[in-house]
Structure formats: structure tokens, C-alpha cells
Write a protein that holds these residues in place. Structure first.
Motif, PDB file in Angstrom:
ATOM      1  N   SER A   1     -38.895  49.091 -43.389  1.00  0.00           N
ATOM      2  CA  SER A   1     -38.188  50.261 -43.914  1.00  0.00           C
ATOM      3  C   SER A   1     -37.705  51.151 -42.765  1.00  0.00           C
ATOM      4  O   SER A   1     -38.393  51.299 -41.750  1.00  0.00           O
ATOM      5  CB  SER A   1     -39.121  51.062 -44.828  1.00  0.00           C
ATOM      6  OG  SER A   1     -38.531  52.280 -45.213  1.00  0.00           O
TER       7      SER A   1
ATOM      8  N   PRO B   1     -34.098  54.006 -41.376  1.00  0.00           N
ATOM      9  CA  PRO B   1     -32.730  54.474 -41.591  1.00  0.00           C
ATOM     10  C   PRO B   1     -31.717  53.417 -41.203  1.00  0.00           C
ATOM     11  O   PRO B   1     -32.040  52.422 -40.545  1.00  0.00           O
ATOM     12  CB  PRO B   1     -32.638  55.702 -40.658  1.00  0.00           C
ATOM     13  CG  PRO B   1     -33.616  55.416 -39.573  1.00  0.00           C
ATOM     14  CD  PRO B   1     -34.749  54.687 -40.235  1.00  0.00           C
ATOM     15  N   ALA B   2     -30.491  53.649 -41.573  1.00  0.00           N
ATOM     16  CA  ALA B   2     -29.422  52.721 -41.230  1.00  0.00           C
ATOM     17  C   ALA B   2     -29.307  52.584 -39.723  1.00  0.00           C
ATOM     18  O   ALA B   2     -29.425  53.557 -38.981  1.00  0.00           O
ATOM     19  CB  ALA B   2     -28.097  53.226 -41.804  1.00  0.00           C
TER      20      ALA B   2
ATOM     21  N   ARG C   1     -33.328  46.736 -39.020  1.00  0.00           N
ATOM     22  CA  ARG C   1     -34.071  45.991 -40.055  1.00  0.00           C
ATOM     23  C   ARG C   1     -33.445  44.606 -40.286  1.00  0.00           C
ATOM     24  O   ARG C   1     -34.130  43.583 -40.317  1.00  0.00           O
ATOM     25  CB  ARG C   1     -34.060  46.775 -41.367  1.00  0.00           C
ATOM     26  CG  ARG C   1     -34.720  48.130 -41.303  1.00  0.00           C
ATOM     27  CD  ARG C   1     -34.296  49.039 -42.461  1.00  0.00           C
ATOM     28  NE  ARG C   1     -32.868  49.354 -42.374  1.00  0.00           N
ATOM     29  CZ  ARG C   1     -31.921  48.722 -43.049  1.00  0.00           C
ATOM     30  NH1 ARG C   1     -32.250  47.767 -43.892  1.00  0.00           N
ATOM     31  NH2 ARG C   1     -30.664  49.065 -42.898  1.00  0.00           N
ATOM     32  N   SER C   2     -32.114  44.583 -40.443  1.00  0.00           N
ATOM     33  CA  SER C   2     -31.432  43.316 -40.719  1.00  0.00           C
ATOM     34  C   SER C   2     -31.569  42.350 -39.552  1.00  0.00           C
ATOM     35  O   SER C   2     -31.674  41.130 -39.747  1.00  0.00           O
ATOM     36  CB  SER C   2     -29.951  43.575 -41.014  1.00  0.00           C
ATOM     37  OG  SER C   2     -29.827  44.353 -42.199  1.00  0.00           O
TER      38      SER C   2
ATOM     39  N   ASP D   1     -32.514  41.327 -47.873  1.00  0.00           N
ATOM     40  CA  ASP D   1     -32.084  42.320 -46.886  1.00  0.00           C
ATOM     41  C   ASP D   1     -31.319  43.429 -47.604  1.00  0.00           C
ATOM     42  O   ASP D   1     -30.318  43.165 -48.278  1.00  0.00           O
ATOM     43  CB  ASP D   1     -31.189  41.646 -45.841  1.00  0.00           C
ATOM     44  CG  ASP D   1     -30.863  42.571 -44.670  1.00  0.00           C
ATOM     45  OD1 ASP D   1     -31.549  43.600 -44.506  1.00  0.00           O
ATOM     46  OD2 ASP D   1     -29.920  42.253 -43.922  1.00  0.00           O
ATOM     47  N   ASP D   2     -31.776  44.663 -47.478  1.00  0.00           N
ATOM     48  CA  ASP D   2     -31.226  45.829 -48.184  1.00  0.00           C
ATOM     49  C   ASP D   2     -31.565  45.760 -49.670  1.00  0.00           C
ATOM     50  O   ASP D   2     -30.689  45.702 -50.554  1.00  0.00           O
ATOM     51  CB  ASP D   2     -29.712  45.960 -47.988  1.00  0.00           C
ATOM     52  CG  ASP D   2     -29.364  46.505 -46.603  1.00  0.00           C
ATOM     53  OD1 ASP D   2     -30.120  47.367 -46.106  1.00  0.00           O
ATOM     54  OD2 ASP D   2     -28.348  46.085 -46.026  1.00  0.00           O
TER      55      ASP D   2
ATOM     56  N   THR E   1     -36.178  44.223 -46.635  1.00  0.00           N
ATOM     57  CA  THR E   1     -35.779  45.365 -45.800  1.00  0.00           C
ATOM     58  C   THR E   1     -35.238  46.447 -46.709  1.00  0.00           C
ATOM     59  O   THR E   1     -34.557  46.167 -47.709  1.00  0.00           O
ATOM     60  CB  THR E   1     -34.709  44.984 -44.755  1.00  0.00           C
ATOM     61  OG1 THR E   1     -33.453  44.781 -45.396  1.00  0.00           O
ATOM     62  CG2 THR E   1     -35.129  43.755 -43.963  1.00  0.00           C
TER      63      THR E   1
ATOM     64  N   ARG F   1     -33.237  50.165 -46.639  1.00  0.00           N
ATOM     65  CA  ARG F   1     -32.521  51.213 -45.911  1.00  0.00           C
ATOM     66  C   ARG F   1     -32.876  52.563 -46.507  1.00  0.00           C
ATOM     67  O   ARG F   1     -32.504  52.878 -47.645  1.00  0.00           O
ATOM     68  CB  ARG F   1     -31.021  50.983 -45.971  1.00  0.00           C
ATOM     69  CG  ARG F   1     -30.230  52.042 -45.213  1.00  0.00           C
ATOM     70  CD  ARG F   1     -28.748  51.853 -45.313  1.00  0.00           C
ATOM     71  NE  ARG F   1     -28.280  50.673 -44.582  1.00  0.00           N
ATOM     72  CZ  ARG F   1     -26.990  50.438 -44.320  1.00  0.00           C
ATOM     73  NH1 ARG F   1     -26.070  51.283 -44.737  1.00  0.00           N
ATOM     74  NH2 ARG F   1     -26.647  49.354 -43.658  1.00  0.00           N
ATOM     75  N   ARG F   2     -33.587  53.357 -45.728  1.00  0.00           N
ATOM     76  CA  ARG F   2     -34.034  54.666 -46.213  1.00  0.00           C
ATOM     77  C   ARG F   2     -32.848  55.630 -46.299  1.00  0.00           C
ATOM     78  O   ARG F   2     -31.958  55.643 -45.469  1.00  0.00           O
ATOM     79  CB  ARG F   2     -35.080  55.230 -45.250  1.00  0.00           C
ATOM     80  CG  ARG F   2     -35.844  56.414 -45.801  1.00  0.00           C
ATOM     81  CD  ARG F   2     -36.932  56.858 -44.857  1.00  0.00           C
ATOM     82  NE  ARG F   2     -36.395  57.353 -43.588  1.00  0.00           N
ATOM     83  CZ  ARG F   2     -36.763  56.909 -42.403  1.00  0.00           C
ATOM     84  NH1 ARG F   2     -37.648  55.928 -42.308  1.00  0.00           N
ATOM     85  NH2 ARG F   2     -36.252  57.405 -41.297  1.00  0.00           N
TER      86      ARG F   2
ATOM     87  N   GLU G   1     -30.537  55.808 -48.701  1.00  0.00           N
ATOM     88  CA  GLU G   1     -29.363  55.345 -49.443  1.00  0.00           C
ATOM     89  C   GLU G   1     -29.589  55.543 -50.934  1.00  0.00           C
ATOM     90  O   GLU G   1     -30.677  55.234 -51.446  1.00  0.00           O
ATOM     91  CB  GLU G   1     -29.130  53.858 -49.168  1.00  0.00           C
ATOM     92  CG  GLU G   1     -28.615  53.559 -47.778  1.00  0.00           C
ATOM     93  CD  GLU G   1     -27.156  53.945 -47.613  1.00  0.00           C
ATOM     94  OE1 GLU G   1     -26.460  54.096 -48.636  1.00  0.00           O
ATOM     95  OE2 GLU G   1     -26.730  54.091 -46.453  1.00  0.00           O
TER      96      GLU G   1
ATOM     97  N   ARG H   1     -21.200  55.333 -45.280  1.00  0.00           N
ATOM     98  CA  ARG H   1     -22.476  55.930 -45.697  1.00  0.00           C
ATOM     99  C   ARG H   1     -22.249  57.287 -46.343  1.00  0.00           C
ATOM    100  O   ARG H   1     -22.864  57.622 -47.370  1.00  0.00           O
ATOM    101  CB  ARG H   1     -23.410  56.081 -44.490  1.00  0.00           C
ATOM    102  CG  ARG H   1     -23.848  54.754 -43.898  1.00  0.00           C
ATOM    103  CD  ARG H   1     -24.744  54.972 -42.706  1.00  0.00           C
ATOM    104  NE  ARG H   1     -25.969  55.646 -43.099  1.00  0.00           N
ATOM    105  CZ  ARG H   1     -26.744  56.344 -42.261  1.00  0.00           C
ATOM    106  NH1 ARG H   1     -26.394  56.459 -40.995  1.00  0.00           N
ATOM    107  NH2 ARG H   1     -27.848  56.915 -42.694  1.00  0.00           N
TER     108      ARG H   1
END
Length: 927
Positions: A32, A34-35, A39-40, A141-142, A171, A173-174, A176, A259
Motif C-alpha cells: 500500500s 501513494p501513487a 507498488r506496481s 495491481d491497483d 497493491t 494506491r492510497r 484514490e 489523478r
């Protein structure tokens, strides 16, 4: 490779996940953050590692449009198996999963009315069938972008992983916006959660070096790259791909733009407003400009901070990383950015913000031919110049020029922009602006003032022929001006410069009228200057200088930067009217402080330092030169040459020869004028050479200074080239030449009649005459130094005379010892090491007892303590001292407390007597 080193902990967690699955124990790993945190990249690295370990890998990578596609997870995981020709009615598509394979082969997973229970059973059956033959890694992922039905399936699956050889790698994305965040939260409670940290400076440096080696990217300082990006991997990589100096990479701009769109129009407006406001992004200002109450602002702010786009601190918002500010602004059209900055400027102006704050926004708006904008930018630019920020001033003033069409731009704005560009180190742009200003100047005096500025600038850059031509044009413009059209300060400066350069008439100045006008005061100052340069009429020159100053009238009219004022003050000093000169210069220093003018403080302090030097108050002189030298290092050139000359002469007098040598390049640059004004820095450069034993070069410098004096008969009070020459000629064994030079010096000094100049010339002559004659010359010199109040030269003459008397009879020897002890006392009290050393050596050689020179309490002060107490004794406050020395007020207090203990004093009022042994550094009692 650099990124993987930074991700050792996360990669280890992925390895542990795979190991547990191989051991038959399934579990979930959730990464986890941020963008852009990577993570990816971690998920992408895990997949080939799992395949290499014999795993079957099924992956799903939802996007922001995935929530509209029901059961996307099932299609992404199992669809490739169906397309690969996996046989139906055999694992994994046997039993309850057979219908699932048929559905996946059709146009949609919803061709049947699948219930959650049916689909869950079919999916679990299929996954268990796959895991029965090989360990299984399931990747999403995401996960925040999965559709609700897929999230429900994932929730059910994560709860039963322990019974199959399967690992779930997710994963998240915090920040979003996503559907059913409660389901994601529930899955997270069953998972091992990793939150990757941003790269360290060392990690950024590794990536920077790798990018430089593999992609040819120019070196970017790692610390700066880390500051701009916060170490966020996506931003670091994007910056390196973009290369230095190329602005924000387009991929970063688009990434952030997408975003912000997902976060909603209100959050988007808030982010843009915060980026535009910069340091002024207080929450109430953001709310007002966006059109919300502070309470209504809370929701979009929370979304932006969760997404790591903004951060909140002390009731102020700012982008989480500096690069995001540029990315937000780069994503705006020019008109959008202009409108936002104009709204910000209007808001700040209405709420009473300073001109600089408002102007920093106006500089980003599109020109609109608004006189109010021009005026505000002009005021802010001048404020920046006064505060020593030429880069800011140039940006603001050039924008003020752009606000109007070229034919409508005011010449004053062009001229101010030119000066700012010059101080910022952009002479080509500066001269182009000055040319436009000269064309638009309305009258002769205005054109002369501008041409004089051009001359000053070209002189400061060493372009002496161009400088002289500009001065000639200025003088010519003034000659064509109507009678009395010389009242402006800039016009007076033109007249002074042109005259000093030998292109002004200078005739008839003695016939100035007694009228109480500004122009007549200027003419009196120039007449006094002319007499001083020609070395005759000292009494008349002093009278004219007094008339020019007219008490404080000339200072009031010209403020603390007027050439006429400093011309008159200099003449008083050359005439040894030190008390009057100091009174005027102290008033100028005070005036500059009251005005808050940094250049004014530097100018007035510099000229006061020259008077202190002439009196022999060397430590006070050093303190006064500091502001001018500091400002000169930032590009100031108004009186920078005088500061360098004074500092070099003072260093030599104090025996600080290395410090003097460091100033030699600046002295020679100043001496390159090729006219009268270059004589003094060249003579000072020669003295620096002589102090290092290079007498051949010193004599060449002194002779060149003489040539620069041109037709002027010379005045040793201004340029002491003859006196300096005597010592070097004697050292070279050219005694006859030294004697002739010394006799000329005495002749010119008697003609002018100033005590200090005459005493110095007599002391020089004593160096090259027989003993008895030298003794008489030195006695006369000491008398003149007493009359002129030149304590340093007095002590040096006493040392010279004492040395000669030591070789005589008992009576002369006693007198000689007394003179040497007097010089020793001077050196200790005034903290002049060279004087202490010379007198001590002579006394020791004569068999006299001399106490340890360091026994003097003042001698025990460190250089830092000495600088602080000298300024404190001169009347400066702790804050003023801190500003001058570029230290904190706490450091000043610390130095003072230590100095008080060493000097055995308890208050500031006792410092003067402890340091100087008289009534103070600015006192006239010893003059």
C-alpha cells in the motif's frame, strides 16, 4: 538496480510469501502507498520471480474504468487459460468451473445470471484445481479500481487462502477514490501490509548515476533531486528521463493531471490554487479564492492529502513535493495560469500583503497595459534591490517593462530594469534596456543621468573606452540642457563622473554664487574637489566643502547616496578636517539605517572607514568596510572600488598581508580604468606587492599610477604614490631616485599643507637621508601627525625616530626607548600586531625588558570577538552587528559575554576605554 537496492525489505517480504505458498500455506501480501511509490514495480518484479520458482501466475491490472466492467477479476485471471485452449471438463475447468469456462469463451461473463455464491464456488474450484499441480500466485495491481463484484470475490477468496497453495499479492494506491473501500479494508486486515518508503538520498544518487551512464543524462545533484521529488520513485525516474533544465517531464504532468481529475473538480481547483499561491497558501486564502468556507475546504483537502498531492502544516497548504508544484502549473494553459495569479494578486493586495508578495504573482500574469500593475511591479523591484535581491528585482522590473507596449514604456522603468539586470549578472540585457531608456528619456538631464549609469556599468565591467564615451555623451547632454537643469540626483552624478573623468569643463567653479540652492552646493563640492586634486588651496577647498554640505542640507537633498555629498566629505578628509568629515558621514550612516537602504549603509560606512584609516583607527576602519565588501560580492559597484582600496590599505597597515594579497585582483580590475580614478587602486596594488617583497612590480604600479594622474600636479593626500615609491626604490638600491622622489613628495605636500600628508612625506624623506637630517625630519613629521590626529602614522614615525635615537648618546637613547614604548603601547591598545612586533624587536635589541605582548587583555580576544566588540564600541546594536557579520544575534551575545570577561568590563559603555584607551572610535578629541 538502484531502485531494487532500496526495496530490499519489500522484496524479502515477496520472497517470504512465495516460500510459504511452496510450503502449502497460502497468505495475502498487500503493498500500500501513494501513487508513484513503486507498488506496481514490486508486483512486476514478483511475477517473473514466481514463474522462475515454478509458480503459475495469474494477474489482473484494473484501471479507473474497470469498475464499469463486472467480474473483471475472473476474466483477467482465467480468461488467458481459456484462450490458451485449456480443455473443458478437466482441471481447472471441471465440475462447477465448467460453466465458467463456457462463459469466459463467450462475449461476456454475464451471459448467465451468476449469483455471487455460484461464481465464488466456480472460481474457488478452478483456483484449487490449478494449485493442486503447481503453486499459484494471484496478483491484483491497483485493487482499488476493481468492480464491486470482483472485490466481493476477492474478499471471500482471501478468507480461505490458508487451505490452498496459493498466494495473493495485492497493491493498493492510497488516496484514490474507489468503490466499496470497506471491502478493501476487510481484506487488508487479513493481509501482511507493506508500505514502501520513498528513496533515500543515497538511493536517488544510485539512480542518478545509473541514468547518467545508461541514458547519457547530465549529472543532477542527488540532494536537489531528492528535495524536488521527495524520493518518490516515479517522480525521480521521470525527472531523470526528462534531464536537467528541461522543465517538468510531460509524463509527470499527465500523471498528476489524471489523478486530480479523479479526485474531483473541487479538489482540482484547490490543488491549482495552492500551487499558484505558493508561500501565501494559507487556508483562509485558499478557501476565499476557491469560493468555499474553511469548513467546506476540509473535504477536498483531505482527499488531496490522502492522495499525497498536498500536505498541511501550520494552517497552510503546500504541494507534497516541489516538483508537484511545477507539474500542477505546467498542466495549466497560459491564460488559466495568468487568471489564477491575477486573482491571487488581487486577493493579497486587498488583504494588505506587501508589494513583493503581490508582485510575485503579477509577474506570472499576461500583460494587460495596466498602469497600476507597472507601478506595483516597479515598487516591488526597487524593494528587492534595496534588500540585496537583484535576481528577484530583475524578474519583477522586466515584467513591468513587458506590461506596456514598447512605445509606451516609461524610461524610468526601463532604467531600473537595466540596473537590476546588471546586478544580476546580465550586462547584455542591461545595456539593451538602457539604450531604450536613453531613447525615451524626455530631457537632457535625464539622458545624461542614464548615460552616466551606462558609463558606471561599463567601467565596473572593465570596458573603459566604452565607459569614457558614455561619460562624454552625458557631459555633452548636460551642456545642451537649459540653465539650472542639473538639479536631479542622477544629473548631478553625471556631472561629477564626467568632470572626474576629465571630460567636464571644471572651469569657473571657483566663481560659484552664494545662493542657497542645490546646484550651487554641488558646484561648491566640485570646486573643492578640483582644488584638492590640483594640490593647492587647502583652506579654500575646506571652505567650499563646508559650504557644499551646508550642515545637513546636502545630505537631506541627496540622501545617503549622493555624489555631491561624498565629494565634499572626501575633500574635508583630504584636508585633515576629520572631525567635520566624520560628523557628516556618521549622519549619512544614520540616515541610511533609517531609510533601510542596504546600498546606502554600505556607501556611508565605506567612506567613514576611509576617514578612520586616515586617522589610524584601523580596527574601526575594518568594521566599516565590511558592509561595502559584502554588498560588492553580490554585484554592487557604486563605491565598491573605494571599499576594496580602503580594506587593502588597512590590511597592510595591520600586517595582514595575505588578506591584502587576496584583494589584489580586485584592485587591478579597478585600476584598469585608464584614467584618473584608477590611480588610487593601482597605488594600493603596488603597496600590496611591496608588502610581499615584490618591489620591482610595486615601482611599476606606482609609476603607472603617476601616469594616470595625467596633468594633475598630484596631491599626496589623495594618492600617495610618491611616498610609497620611496620604500620600494630604497629596497631596490635605487637610493638617488628614492631621494629625488621623496623631495618631490615633500614639495607637493607643503604646497597642499595637510598635516597628515606632510608628515607622511617627511617620514618618507627621512628613510633616504643621513641620520642627523633624518632625526630632524622625523621630529617635524611627528609634530604634523600630532596636529592632524593621525595616530597610526604618529606611532610609526615614533618607531622610526626611536630606532635612530637608540644609536646615540645616553640622553638620545633614553628618548628613543620612551618613543618605542609609546609606539608599543599604541600597538597594544589599538591591536596593531605589526606595530607591537616592530617596537618590541627594537627594544629587545637595545637590551630593554618587554612584557609579553599577549599580556594586554585586548590581545587575548579572538578575531571573531574583536570584530564584534569593535562594532559594539562603535554604537551598533546586537542585531545590527549580526546583520553585518552574517551571524545570529545569539552568536553576537556569546562573543560579547566572552569579551567582557577577558577585558574585565561589565557593560557596553566600558568597552571604548578598554579597547582604545581614549574617548572612542568616533571621537574627535584625538584629531
Amino acid at each position: 538496480m538502484g531502485g531494487l537496492i532500496e526495496r530490499a525489505a519489500e522484496l524479502s517480504a515477496v520472497g517470504e510469501l512465495l516460500a510459504h505458498v511452496v510450503g502449502g500455506s497460502g497468505r495475502t501480501l498487500l503493498i500500500s502507498g501513494p501513487a508513484g511509490i513503486g507498488r506496481s514495480a514490486l508486483a512486476a518484479h514478483a511475477e517473473p520471480a514466481a514463474r522462475a520458482a515454478g509458480f503459475t501466475v495469474l494477474a489482473s491490472r484494473p484501471t479507473p474504468v474497470s469498475p464499469a466492467l463486472e467480474h473483471a477479476l475472473v476474466r483477467d485471471w482465467l480468461g488467458p487459460l481459456v484462450r490458451a485452449g485449456q480443455r473443458y471438463a478437466s482441471p481447472p475447468f471441471d465440475g462447477p468451473a465448467a460453466a465458467l469456462a463456457t462463459a469466459l469463451a463467450g462475449p461476456s461473463t454475464t451471459q448467465r445470471d451468476w449469483s455471487l455464491a455460484t461464481l465464488d464456488h466456480a472460481l474457488t474450484w478452478a483456483l484449487q484445481g490449478l494449485a493442486s499441480s503447481r503453486p499459484l500466485l494471484l496478483v491484483v495491481d491497483d485493487v482499488q479500481w476493481l468492480d464491486v463484484a470482483s472485490l466481493q470475490l476477492l474478499d471471500l477468496l482471501s478468507a480461505r487462502l490458508g487451505s490452498m497453495a496459493a498466494g495473493l499479492l495485492l497493491t493498493l494506491r492510497r488516496g484514490e477514490p474507489g468503490r466499496s473501500s470497506d471491502i478493501v479494508d476487510r481484506i487488508a486486515t487479513r493481509a501482511t501490509v507493506l508500505e514502501p518508503a520513498p528513496f533515500t538520498v543515497a538511493g536517488v544518487d544510485r539512480l542518478r548515476r545509473e541514468a547518467g551512464m545508461t541514458a547519457g543524462v547530465a549529472a543532477v545533484p542527488a540532494e536537489e533531486l531528492h528535495r524536488l521529488t521527495g524520493g518518490i520513485p516515479f517522480l525521480v525516474h521521470g525527472s531523470l528521463r526528462g534531464g536537467p533544465g528541461e522543465g517538468v517531464p510531460r509524463e509527470v504532468v499527465e500523471w498528476l493531471r489524471e489523478r486530480l481529475v479523479r479526485l474531483g473538480p473541487t479538489a482540482d481547483r484547490v490543488a491549482r490554487t495552492v500551487a499558484v499561491l505558493g508561500a501565501d497558501a494559507h487556508l483562509d486564502a485558499v478557501a476565499d479564492l476557491v469560493g468555499l468556507s474553511v469548513a467546506e475546504l476540509a473535504d477536498p483537502l483531505e482527499r488531496l492529502t490522502d492522495a499525497d498531492v498536498l500536505t498541511i502544516e501550520m494552517w497552510r497548504a503546500r504541494p507534497a513535493y516541489p516538483l508537484l508544484t511545477d507539474a500542477i502549473l505546467s498542466g495549466l494553459a497560459a491564460s488559466e495560469r495568468s487568471d489564477l495569479h491575477r486573482d491571487a494578486a488581487t486577493y493579497l493586495g486587498d488583504t494588505g500583503a506587501g508589494a513583493l508578495s503581490v508582485a510575485e504573482h503579477l509577474v506570472h500574469t499576461l500583460p494587460g497595459e495596466d498602469p497600476a500593475v507597472v507601478e506595483l511591479l516597479r515598487r516591488a523591484g526597487e524593494e528587492a534591490l534595496e534588500s540585496g535581491m537583484p535576481d528577484v528585482a530583475a524578474r519583477l522590473l522586466v515584467r513591468a517593462v513587458a506590461e506596456t507596449r514598447p512605445d509606451d514604456t516609461a524610461w524610468e522603468v526601463l532604467a531600473r530594469a537595466a540596473m537590476a539586470q546588471l546586478l544580476w549578472g546580465k550586462p547584455t540585457e542591461a545595456f539593451a534596456l538602457w539604450d531604450r531608456a536613453v531613447e525615451r528619456a524626455p530631457g537632457a538631464s535625464s539622458r545624461a543621468a542614464l548615460l552616466t549609469r551606462v558609463g558606471d556599468a561599463r567601467a565596473a565591467l572593465g570596458r573603459w573606452p566604452d565607459s569614457a564615451e558614455a561619460y562624454r555623451q552625458a557631459a555633452s547632454a548636460l551642456a545642451d540642457a537649459p540653465a539650472g537643469d542639473t538639479s536631479g540626483l542622477s544629473a548631478r552624478r553625471a556631472l561629477v563622473r564626467a568632470w572626474c573623468d576629465g571630460v567636464g569643463a571644471g572651469e569657473g567653479l571657483e566663481q560659484t554664487s552664494e545662493d542657497d540652492t542645490h546646484t550651487n552646493r554641488l558646484q561648491s563640492a566640485l570646486a573643492a574637489f578640483e582644488l584638492a586634486v590640483r594640490g593647492s588651496g587647502r583652506v579654500r577647498a575646506r571652505e567650499l566643502a563646508r559650504r557644499a554640505l551646508a550642515g545637513d542640507a546636502l545630505l537631506t537633498e541627496e540622501a545617503c547616496g549622493g555624489p555631491g555629498f561624498y565629494t565634499a566629505a572626501a575633500v574635508l578628509s583630504w584636508a585633515d578636517a576629520h572631525a567635520e568629515s566624520l560628523r557628516a558621514l556618521n549622519a549619512a550612516v544614520k540616515d541610511a539605517h533609517q531609510r533601510g537602504s542596504v546600498p546606502g549603509i554600505a556607501t556611508a560606512s565605506c567612506w567613514r572607514g576611509l576617514v578612520h584609516f586616515r586617522q589610524g583607527r584601523l580596527r574601526q576602519a575594518t568594521g566599516d568596510f565590511l558592509p561595502a565588501l559584502s554588498l560588492r560580492a553580490e554585484g554592487w559597484s557604486e563605491f565598491g572600488e573605494s571599499a576594496v582600496v580602503g580594506a587593502a590599505l588597512t590590511h597592510v597597515a595591520l600586517g595582514q598581508h595575505d588578506a591584502a594579497l587576496a584583494l589584489e585582483p580586485a584592485l587591478r580590475a579597478s585600476a584598469a580604468h585608464g584614467h584618473f580614478l584608477g590611480a588610487l587602486p593601482l597605488a594600493a596594488a603596488g603597496l600590496v606587492r611591496a608588502s610581499h617583497g615584490d618591489h620591482e612590480q610595486a615601482v611599476r604600479d606606482f609609476r603607472r599610477a603617476a601616469r594616470l594622474m595625467g596633468a594633475h600636479p598630484d596631491n599626496g593626500s589623495i594618492v600617495e604614490w610618491r611616498e610609497f615609491s620611496v620604500w620600494s626604490l630604497k629596497a631596490l638600491g635605487r637610493c638617488d631616485e628614492a631621494l629625488a622622489t621623496a623631495e618631490e613628495a615633500v614639495h607637493h605636500a607643503r604646497r597642499w599643507g595637510a598635516p597628515r600628508a606632510l608628515g607622511f612625506a617627511l617620514r618618507a624623506l627621512a628613510q633616504v637621508t643621513p641620520r642627523d637630517q633624518a632625526i630632524e625630519l622625523l621630529r617635524e613629521a611627528i609634530g604634523w601627525f600630532d596636529e592632524g590626529g593621525s595616530v597610526d602614522y604618529h606611532a610609526r614615525a615614533c618607531t622610526d625616530l626611536g630606532r635612530l635615537l637608540l644609536t646615540g648618546g645616553a640622553e638620545e637613547r633614553t628618548e628613543g626607548v620612551a618613543l618605542l614604548r609609546q609606539a608599543l603601547a599604541y600597538g597594544r591598545v589599538r591591536h596593531v600586531p605589526s606595530a607591537v612586533l616592530r617596537a618590541t624587536r627594537l627594544l629587545v635589541r637595545a637590551g630593554e625588558e618587554v612584557s609579553d605582548p599577549t599580556a594586554d587583555p585586548a590581545a587575548s580576544l579572538t578575531p571573531g570577538e574583536r570584530r564584534v566588540v569593535d562594532l559594539a564600541a562603535a554604537g551598533h546594536t546586537n542585531r545590527e552587528i549580526a546583520q553585518r557579520l552574517s551571524v545570529t544575534v545569539k552568536a553576537v551575545e556569546w562573543h560579547l559575554s566572552h569579551a567582557y570577561r577577558k577585558l574585565d568590563v561589565s557593560s557596553r559603555s566600558e568597552l571604548t576605554a578598554a579597547l582604545y584607551g581614549d574617548s572612542g572610535p568616533s571621537s574627535s578629541s584625538a584629531m
